[in-house]
Design a protein around this motif. Structure first.
Motif, mmCIF file in Angstrom:
data_model
loop_
_atom_site.group_PDB
_atom_site.id
_atom_site.type_symbol
_atom_site.label_atom_id
_atom_site.label_comp_id
_atom_site.label_asym_id
_atom_site.label_seq_id
_atom_site.Cartn_x
_atom_site.Cartn_y
_atom_site.Cartn_z
ATOM 1 N N TYR A 158 0.796 -1.232 0.000
ATOM 2 C CA TYR A 158 0.000 0.000 0.000
ATOM 3 C C TYR A 158 0.829 1.283 0.000
ATOM 4 O O TYR A 158 0.332 2.336 -0.391
ATOM 5 C CB TYR A 158 -0.941 0.013 1.196
ATOM 6 N N TYR A 159 2.086 1.221 0.446
ATOM 7 C CA TYR A 159 2.821 2.461 0.665
ATOM 8 C C TYR A 159 4.109 2.589 -0.137
ATOM 9 O O TYR A 159 4.789 3.598 -0.020
ATOM 10 C CB TYR A 159 3.151 2.608 2.160
ATOM 11 N N PHE A 160 4.453 1.602 -0.956
ATOM 12 C CA PHE A 160 5.699 1.681 -1.712
ATOM 13 C C PHE A 160 5.471 1.845 -3.206
ATOM 14 O O PHE A 160 6.410 1.715 -3.992
ATOM 15 C CB PHE A 160 6.568 0.450 -1.438
ATOM 16 N N GLY A 161 4.252 2.106 -3.628
ATOM 17 C CA GLY A 161 3.958 2.413 -5.021
ATOM 18 C C GLY A 161 4.274 1.304 -5.997
ATOM 19 O O GLY A 161 4.664 1.579 -7.144
ATOM 20 N N ILE A 162 4.107 0.050 -5.589
ATOM 21 C CA ILE A 162 4.385 -1.065 -6.489
ATOM 22 C C ILE A 162 3.195 -1.297 -7.408
ATOM 23 O O ILE A 162 2.073 -0.894 -7.119
ATOM 24 C CB ILE A 162 4.693 -2.359 -5.690
ATOM 25 N N ASP A 163 3.453 -1.927 -8.546
ATOM 26 C CA ASP A 163 2.392 -2.281 -9.486
ATOM 27 C C ASP A 163 1.643 -3.498 -8.948
ATOM 28 O O ASP A 163 2.196 -4.593 -8.878
ATOM 29 C CB ASP A 163 2.995 -2.576 -10.870
ATOM 30 N N HIS A 164 0.389 -3.321 -8.598
ATOM 31 C CA HIS A 164 -0.367 -4.398 -7.966
ATOM 32 C C HIS A 164 -0.633 -5.558 -8.911
ATOM 33 O O HIS A 164 -0.798 -6.690 -8.472
ATOM 34 C CB HIS A 164 -1.686 -3.848 -7.424
ATOM 35 N N GLY A 165 -0.682 -5.272 -10.209
ATOM 36 C CA GLY A 165 -0.889 -6.349 -11.173
ATOM 37 C C GLY A 165 0.348 -7.214 -11.335
ATOM 38 O O GLY A 165 0.268 -8.439 -11.400
ATOM 39 N N ILE A 166 1.507 -6.557 -11.399
ATOM 40 C CA ILE A 166 2.760 -7.302 -11.570
ATOM 41 C C ILE A 166 3.107 -8.106 -10.317
ATOM 42 O O ILE A 166 3.528 -9.261 -10.401
ATOM 43 C CB ILE A 166 3.907 -6.335 -11.926
ATOM 44 N N VAL A 167 2.920 -7.491 -9.160
ATOM 45 C CA VAL A 167 3.316 -8.157 -7.923
ATOM 46 C C VAL A 167 2.395 -9.325 -7.587
ATOM 47 O O VAL A 167 2.749 -10.186 -6.771
ATOM 48 C CB VAL A 167 3.331 -7.138 -6.757
ATOM 49 N N LEU A 168 1.239 -9.394 -8.239
ATOM 50 C CA LEU A 168 0.296 -10.471 -7.957
ATOM 51 C C LEU A 168 0.910 -11.845 -8.224
ATOM 52 O O LEU A 168 0.662 -12.794 -7.474
ATOM 53 C CB LEU A 168 -0.964 -10.292 -8.801
ATOM 54 N N ARG A 169 1.726 -11.950 -9.269
ATOM 55 C CA ARG A 169 2.336 -13.250 -9.570
ATOM 56 C C ARG A 169 3.276 -13.691 -8.453
ATOM 57 O O ARG A 169 3.390 -14.889 -8.165
ATOM 58 C CB ARG A 169 3.091 -13.171 -10.892
ATOM 59 N N PHE A 174 4.301 -17.016 -3.467
ATOM 60 C CA PHE A 174 4.414 -17.005 -2.010
ATOM 61 C C PHE A 174 3.317 -17.851 -1.377
ATOM 62 O O PHE A 174 3.566 -18.639 -0.452
ATOM 63 C CB PHE A 174 4.340 -15.564 -1.496
ATOM 64 N N ALA A 175 2.084 -17.707 -1.879
ATOM 65 C CA ALA A 175 0.948 -18.461 -1.329
ATOM 66 C C ALA A 175 1.129 -19.959 -1.534
ATOM 67 O O ALA A 175 0.866 -20.755 -0.624
ATOM 68 C CB ALA A 175 -0.359 -17.983 -1.972
ATOM 69 N N VAL A 176 1.574 -20.355 -2.725
ATOM 70 C CA VAL A 176 1.794 -21.773 -3.009
ATOM 71 C C VAL A 176 2.904 -22.322 -2.118
ATOM 72 O O VAL A 176 2.789 -23.419 -1.555
ATOM 73 C CB VAL A 176 2.132 -21.991 -4.493
ATOM 74 N N PHE A 177 3.981 -21.559 -1.969
ATOM 75 C CA PHE A 177 5.095 -21.988 -1.121
ATOM 76 C C PHE A 177 4.637 -22.172 0.323
ATOM 77 O O PHE A 177 4.961 -23.181 0.971
ATOM 78 C CB PHE A 177 6.235 -20.974 -1.177
ATOM 79 N N VAL A 178 3.870 -21.202 0.838
ATOM 80 C CA VAL A 178 3.401 -21.277 2.219
ATOM 81 C C VAL A 178 2.485 -22.482 2.411
ATOM 82 O O VAL A 178 2.586 -23.207 3.406
ATOM 83 C CB VAL A 178 2.666 -19.980 2.608
ATOM 84 N N PHE A 179 1.591 -22.717 1.451
ATOM 85 C CA PHE A 179 0.653 -23.830 1.579
ATOM 86 C C PHE A 179 1.388 -25.175 1.570
ATOM 87 O O PHE A 179 1.118 -26.040 2.409
ATOM 88 C CB PHE A 179 -0.355 -23.789 0.440
ATOM 89 N N VAL A 180 2.322 -25.344 0.648
ATOM 90 C CA VAL A 180 3.081 -26.594 0.576
ATOM 91 C C VAL A 180 3.945 -26.760 1.821
ATOM 92 O O VAL A 180 4.027 -27.854 2.409
ATOM 93 C CB VAL A 180 3.945 -26.635 -0.700
ATOM 94 N N PHE A 181 4.578 -25.662 2.247
ATOM 95 C CA PHE A 181 5.397 -25.714 3.454
ATOM 96 C C PHE A 181 4.558 -26.104 4.665
ATOM 97 O O PHE A 181 4.995 -26.899 5.517
ATOM 98 C CB PHE A 181 6.065 -24.359 3.697
ATOM 99 N N LYS A 182 3.326 -25.575 4.754
ATOM 100 C CA LYS A 182 2.460 -25.902 5.886
ATOM 101 C C LYS A 182 2.131 -27.387 5.919
ATOM 102 O O LYS A 182 2.125 -28.006 6.998
ATOM 103 C CB LYS A 182 1.179 -25.078 5.830
ATOM 104 N N LEU A 183 1.873 -27.964 4.749
ATOM 105 C CA LEU A 183 1.558 -29.392 4.706
ATOM 106 C C LEU A 183 2.728 -30.228 5.217
ATOM 107 O O LEU A 183 2.545 -31.174 5.997
ATOM 108 C CB LEU A 183 1.190 -29.802 3.277
ATOM 109 N N PHE A 184 3.941 -29.887 4.780
ATOM 110 C CA PHE A 184 5.121 -30.619 5.254
ATOM 111 C C PHE A 184 5.385 -30.325 6.733
ATOM 112 O O PHE A 184 5.769 -31.216 7.494
ATOM 113 C CB PHE A 184 6.347 -30.253 4.420
#
Length: 222
Positions: A158-169, A174-184
């Motif tokens: 919200y405060y560093f002026g990043i492109d929200h569309g680009i950073v979505l990938r 990050f979400a996939v990594f966290v989910f897989v890490f949680k399972l392990f």
């Protein structure tokens, strides 16, 4: 020869993100209260490294961490919600209706409350109540760390002026990594938090970890 100059005044609306800081501060104050009052003035390191035998106020810690995690997740995800469904927006309370943030907060709250209730019933039905307690203990620490990371992501978002569309990938990775890490992390945790029998482990992972994510995704984005 006549030269005509055309002047157009553009009004640039400055986005007010005070609500983001307010949400993060609420979460941080809740954690300060939790560490100082419920965990005998523990530091972050002490709270994370406490063994289960020294776990105090287990249920209260779990509730506070869950609430903070839901709050900061709603702050981040609400920016990618296309629209509030008409079936929700048509209802008003004293002239107020849910915006994207309110809808996201409500959806994630209902998701985790339902998921926790079904998980509890699942563990009780297979006589694994002791493992349920350990699951709550371990998941509290996991989501505590994850919520702090999401707070940092929210500030950058919200405060560093990043492109929200680009950073979505990158959020996806990050979400996939966290989910897989949680399972392990759950599967190989030294506290043995998953059901003892292998078929119950598979049933828990499939029905209470993987499928609910698809349901939440459909609710929020489809």
């Amino acid at each position: 020869m006549y030269i005509t100059f055309s002047t157009i005044n553009y009004i640039r609306w400055t986005e007010n993100n005070d609500w983001v800081i307010a949400s993060i501060l609420i979460g941080l104050f809740a954690y300060v209260f939790m560490l100082l009052s419920l965990n005998r003035e523990s530091s972050l390191k002490d709270f994370i490294l406490h063994p289960i035998s020294e776990g105090a106020n287990l249920l209260a810690n779990w509730v506070i961490v869950s609430m903070v995690f839901v709050l900061v997740m709603a702050v981040l995800l609400s920016q990618y919600i296309p629209v509030v469904p008409k079936t929700i927006s048509q209802y008003h309370l004293f002239g107020w209706e849910l915006n994207k943030w309110g809808f996201t907060l409500l959806a994630i709250t209902l998701f985790y409350v339902s998921k926790s209730l079904v998980s509890y019933l699942f563990y009780m039905s297979i006589n694994e109540g002791d493992r349920w307690t350990r699951l709550v203990f371990v998941s509290t620490k996991f989501y505590f760390i994850l919520s702090l990371m999401i707070m940092i992501i929210n500030i950058v978002h919200y405060y560093f002026g990043i492109d929200h569309g680009i950073v979505l990938r990158y959020y996806w990775f990050f979400a996939v990594f966290v989910f897989v890490f949680k399972l392990f992390f759950y599967g190989f945790n030294k506290n043995s938090i998953l059901p003892e029998d292998w078929y119950y482990k598979i049933l828990y992972i499939c029905t209470l970890q993987i499928i609910p994510i698809g349901v939440l995704w459909r609710l929020l984005f489809l």
